[in-house]
Motif scaffolding. Structure first.
Motif, PDB file in Angstrom:
ATOM      1  N   ASP A  52      -6.508   2.619  -5.881  1.00 39.69           N
ATOM      2  CA  ASP A  52      -6.874   3.999  -5.557  1.00 39.69           C
ATOM      3  C   ASP A  52      -6.130   4.983  -6.457  1.00 39.69           C
ATOM      4  O   ASP A  52      -4.982   4.742  -6.843  1.00 39.69           O
ATOM      5  CB  ASP A  52      -6.538   4.266  -4.082  1.00 39.69           C
ATOM      6  CG  ASP A  52      -7.072   5.589  -3.571  1.00 39.69           C
ATOM      7  OD1 ASP A  52      -7.999   6.134  -4.183  1.00 39.69           O
ATOM      8  OD2 ASP A  52      -6.549   6.071  -2.545  1.00 39.69           O
ATOM      9  N   ALA A 110      -6.851   3.290   6.811  1.00 41.50           N
ATOM     10  CA  ALA A 110      -7.260   3.139   5.408  1.00 41.50           C
ATOM     11  C   ALA A 110      -7.964   4.414   4.941  1.00 41.50           C
ATOM     12  O   ALA A 110      -8.766   4.998   5.670  1.00 41.50           O
ATOM     13  CB  ALA A 110      -8.199   1.957   5.274  1.00 41.50           C
ATOM     14  N   HIS A 140      -3.221   4.075   0.919  1.00 43.10           N
ATOM     15  CA  HIS A 140      -4.004   3.915  -0.303  1.00 43.10           C
ATOM     16  C   HIS A 140      -3.716   2.560  -0.948  1.00 43.10           C
ATOM     17  O   HIS A 140      -2.572   2.127  -1.024  1.00 43.10           O
ATOM     18  CB  HIS A 140      -3.667   5.028  -1.296  1.00 43.10           C
ATOM     19  CG  HIS A 140      -3.890   6.401  -0.728  1.00 43.10           C
ATOM     20  ND1 HIS A 140      -5.121   6.989  -0.691  1.00 43.10           N
ATOM     21  CD2 HIS A 140      -3.021   7.273  -0.145  1.00 43.10           C
ATOM     22  CE1 HIS A 140      -5.012   8.180  -0.132  1.00 43.10           C
ATOM     23  NE2 HIS A 140      -3.754   8.375   0.214  1.00 43.10           N
ATOM     24  N   CYS A 141      -4.765   1.912  -1.448  1.00 37.53           N
ATOM     25  CA  CYS A 141      -4.677   0.612  -2.105  1.00 37.53           C
ATOM     26  C   CYS A 141      -4.173   0.786  -3.538  1.00 37.53           C
ATOM     27  O   CYS A 141      -4.268   1.884  -4.104  1.00 37.53           O
ATOM     28  CB  CYS A 141      -6.056  -0.054  -2.139  1.00 37.53           C
ATOM     29  SG  CYS A 141      -6.808  -0.210  -0.508  1.00 37.53           S
ATOM     30  N   VAL A 185       0.859  -1.176   0.000  1.00 36.33           N
ATOM     31  CA  VAL A 185       0.000   0.000   0.000  1.00 36.33           C
ATOM     32  C   VAL A 185       0.900   1.233   0.000  1.00 36.33           C
ATOM     33  O   VAL A 185       2.087   1.152   0.339  1.00 36.33           O
ATOM     34  CB  VAL A 185      -0.944   0.031   1.227  1.00 36.33           C
ATOM     35  CG1 VAL A 185      -1.920  -1.130   1.200  1.00 36.33           C
ATOM     36  CG2 VAL A 185      -0.181   0.069   2.527  1.00 36.33           C
ATOM     37  N   TYR A 225      -2.616   6.123  -5.192  1.00 35.91           N
ATOM     38  CA  TYR A 225      -1.586   5.106  -4.950  1.00 35.91           C
ATOM     39  C   TYR A 225      -0.259   5.553  -5.572  1.00 35.91           C
ATOM     40  O   TYR A 225      -0.147   5.692  -6.783  1.00 35.91           O
ATOM     41  CB  TYR A 225      -2.035   3.763  -5.533  1.00 35.91           C
ATOM     42  CG  TYR A 225      -1.091   2.610  -5.260  1.00 35.91           C
ATOM     43  CD1 TYR A 225      -1.011   2.045  -4.002  1.00 35.91           C
ATOM     44  CD2 TYR A 225      -0.308   2.067  -6.269  1.00 35.91           C
ATOM     45  CE1 TYR A 225      -0.177   0.961  -3.751  1.00 35.91           C
ATOM     46  CE2 TYR A 225       0.543   1.004  -6.032  1.00 35.91           C
ATOM     47  CZ  TYR A 225       0.600   0.452  -4.763  1.00 35.91           C
ATOM     48  OH  TYR A 225       1.431  -0.606  -4.507  1.00 35.91           O
ATOM     49  N   THR A 231     -10.252  -0.851   3.282  1.00 36.02           N
ATOM     50  CA  THR A 231      -9.070  -1.679   3.422  1.00 36.02           C
ATOM     51  C   THR A 231      -8.798  -2.386   2.110  1.00 36.02           C
ATOM     52  O   THR A 231      -9.697  -2.634   1.313  1.00 36.02           O
ATOM     53  CB  THR A 231      -9.239  -2.718   4.557  1.00 36.02           C
ATOM     54  OG1 THR A 231     -10.388  -3.508   4.274  1.00 36.02           O
ATOM     55  CG2 THR A 231      -9.385  -2.026   5.895  1.00 36.02           C
ATOM     56  N   CYS A 232      -7.522  -2.730   1.881  1.00 38.64           N
ATOM     57  CA  CYS A 232      -7.126  -3.333   0.612  1.00 38.64           C
ATOM     58  C   CYS A 232      -7.245  -4.862   0.639  1.00 38.64           C
ATOM     59  O   CYS A 232      -7.555  -5.472  -0.356  1.00 38.64           O
ATOM     60  CB  CYS A 232      -5.684  -2.943   0.265  1.00 38.64           C
ATOM     61  SG  CYS A 232      -5.459  -1.165   0.188  1.00 38.64           S
ATOM     62  N   GLU A 285       0.219  -3.661   4.055  1.00 40.04           N
ATOM     63  CA  GLU A 285      -0.933  -3.119   4.761  1.00 40.04           C
ATOM     64  C   GLU A 285      -0.835  -3.374   6.253  1.00 40.04           C
ATOM     65  O   GLU A 285      -1.153  -2.503   7.073  1.00 40.04           O
ATOM     66  CB  GLU A 285      -2.239  -3.704   4.198  1.00 40.04           C
ATOM     67  CG  GLU A 285      -3.487  -3.061   4.778  1.00 40.04           C
ATOM     68  CD  GLU A 285      -4.763  -3.516   4.092  1.00 40.04           C
ATOM     69  OE1 GLU A 285      -5.822  -2.929   4.407  1.00 40.04           O
ATOM     70  OE2 GLU A 285      -4.731  -4.417   3.247  1.00 40.04           O
TER      71      GLU A 285
END
Length: 174
Positions: free
Chosen positions: A142, A166, A138-139, A128, A145, A171-172, A156
């Protein structure tokens, strides 16, 4: 009778001067209620925020000062028609005058920040992007990212352990 009118005008002028409001200058646009410290005029109804963005209020004339100044009788009395002969004011006549051209105070529109087109090198599966300034992560899916100014890649689990949250609660991991 003329002597009594002069006294009324004098008393009205003294009351107006004692009210703490300055008189609108002759060259001011119609409807002026104050002068800002940068020299521009304001037609705001209240003093609060009237000269925001113009270094504050220098002189406040008040919304009623122009009407009060106009209501003070002159030294020479003028004949007045009986009250029944005076027509009622129309709504258009009662409306305040619009500020003169060039005196309207406008605020600049807010500009939304968009992320840069390229992400920082080094990201990948299972990582992340943490924004060190906002403490959010950020995932990979996103738009932020790898694109915030002050950030780094990490797992993460490591991001959560370091106190990051998050972004928007998303959440990723599955």
């Amino acid at each position: 009778m003329v002597q009594g009118t002069r006294h009324i005008a004098l008393i009205a002028g003294l009351l107006f001067a004692a009210s703490g409001f300055a008189q609108v200058p002759a060259g001011a646009p119609a409807g002026t209620t104050g002068m800002c410290k940068d020299g521009t005029y304001s037609s705001a109804a209240t003093k609060k925020g009237a000269c925001r963005g113009h270094k504050g209020v220098q002189t406040w004339y008040s919304a009623g000062s122009t009407a009060a100044a106009a209501a003070v009788p002159s030294v020479a009395p003028t004949p007045v028609a009986p009250p029944a002969a005076v027509p009622a004011p129309t709504p258009a006549a009662a409306a305040p005058a619009a500020p003169a051209a060039g005196t309207a105070m406008t605020r600049k529109p807010a500009v939304a920040y968009t992320p840069p087109a390229n992400a920082a090198p080094g990201g990948g599966p299972g990582l992340v992007w943490v924004n060190k300034t906002s403490k959010a992560y950020h995932c990979p899916t996103d738009k932020w990212y790898g694109k915030t100014k002050n950030g780094a890649y990490m797992s993460e689990a490591d991001a959560k352990a370091a106190g990051y949250h998050a972004d928007h609660g998303k959440t990723c991991g599955a």
